[in-house]
Design an enzyme around this catalytic site. Sequence first.
Site, short mmCIF file in Angstrom:
data_model
loop_
_atom_site.label_atom_id
_atom_site.label_comp_id
_atom_site.label_asym_id
_atom_site.label_seq_id
_atom_site.Cartn_x
_atom_site.Cartn_y
_atom_site.Cartn_z
N CYS A 83 46.57 53.04 45.60
CA CYS A 83 45.49 52.10 45.21
C CYS A 83 44.23 52.32 46.04
O CYS A 83 43.20 51.70 45.75
CB CYS A 83 45.96 50.67 45.36
SG CYS A 83 47.54 50.35 44.58
N HIS A 330 42.53 45.28 38.48
CA HIS A 330 42.91 46.29 39.48
C HIS A 330 43.41 47.57 38.79
O HIS A 330 44.60 47.88 38.84
CB HIS A 330 43.97 45.67 40.40
CG HIS A 330 44.40 46.54 41.54
ND1 HIS A 330 43.62 47.52 42.09
CD2 HIS A 330 45.56 46.53 42.27
CE1 HIS A 330 44.28 48.11 43.08
NE2 HIS A 330 45.46 47.52 43.20
#
Length: 382
Positions: A83, A330
């Site tokens: 991420c 996200h």
Amino acid sequence: MREVAIVAAGMTPFGELWDMSLRRLFAEAALEVVKKAGVDHLDSIYVGNMSGGCFVGQEHLGPLMADQIGMAGVPSTRVESACASGGIALRTAFFEVASGASDLVLASGVEKMNDGADATNVLATAADQELEVYHGITFPGLYAMIARAHMAAHGTTEEDMSWVSVKNHRHGALNPKAQFPLEFTLEQVMNSTPVAEPLRLLHCSPVSDGAAAVLLCPLDQAKKYTDQPIKILGTGQATSAMALADRKDPTFLDSVQLSAERAYTMAGVRPGDIDVAEVHDCFAIAEICCIEALGLIEKGQAAGAAAAGLTALGGRIPVNTSGGLKSKGHPVGATGIAQAIEIFEQLRGEAGKRQVQGARLGLAQNMGGSGASSVVHILERT
Ligand code: COA
């Protein structure tokens, strides 16, 4: 090293974008940047992406994406750190410009998570396969364990975590690009569906599609492309043990602290100088851990910061004015670039209803997995 500026930004909305493929998402964000800056060439491209291979069967993103925007021939490299892929793509682009090797470098990130792949299992490839995933853990499970440990060690409550979600959704409701631009009450958050106790649906960032891109160049050339360049004053990166069980204290994100210390030192600033911050709130407990490790909130006060209004718009240090990962969404590889874009817009006074008045210094912190990698950038209004 040369001084480096961000001169243009582009971003798709974040969400379940069923009619947009991975390559189209990238092209939309990248071409917005090229158009805004008025450039007809790039010296280099970095593409942050966690798992194009697992999500949509597409690897080798460097050349593919360069070709999508009519730039076949330009060096183009995919950057991966789960991420934190976007944030580390930005850092890599920064060094290429700072070193003098290139003048015009595109730093981008893209992820297509909603295309049939089992997102939970794909995301779990960023945890320790032998020590964690083999035993059945997922990311909501890992952060639930961090939350439980935080509750036991520091007295953090479900209500503390829920205020983080309430605040970030309030901010996100002001962001037209957010996936969930909706406000929720404390009661709605605390009664939302349990996912991995004590974490509930409204403590979790969603599964998202999206792309974001920024253009970097030497600060002394920046006025060719914009009236308002934003300087990258500092960058710091760090790693930690991959498995939670291998860390001295699972409630403390040491990679976040180390990456921040490095960025603060390079920038020559202190946490108290920061006017606005985007931090990696993949789960509500993560924001609490991050603001403490970044030194934005005094030790012991992080859990109650959202409830006390310290981290809200109008508070002492507004955190996640974009809505954060929780409300904005996200798309993992794009997140680090989108965070930098929120700070870029804040420092240029372009954040609309989310504007932090007079913001001069901003911080963006992006992490991978349960904090095994972290990268921090400090940006300054010029
Ligand atoms: N916030 C707010 N609403 C959400 C949401 C979120 N994070 N995720 C889904 N929703 C909404 C959906 O729009 C849907 O609403 P509807 O019923 O009105 O249409 C409803 O909640 C259920 O959505 P669904 O997609 O079926 O949820 P899910 O159970 O498949 O997934 C999570 C929910 C929380 C498990 C999933 O979003 C998740 O895994 N998040 C974490 C992602 C992650 O780990 N990222 C990496 C971090 S390190």
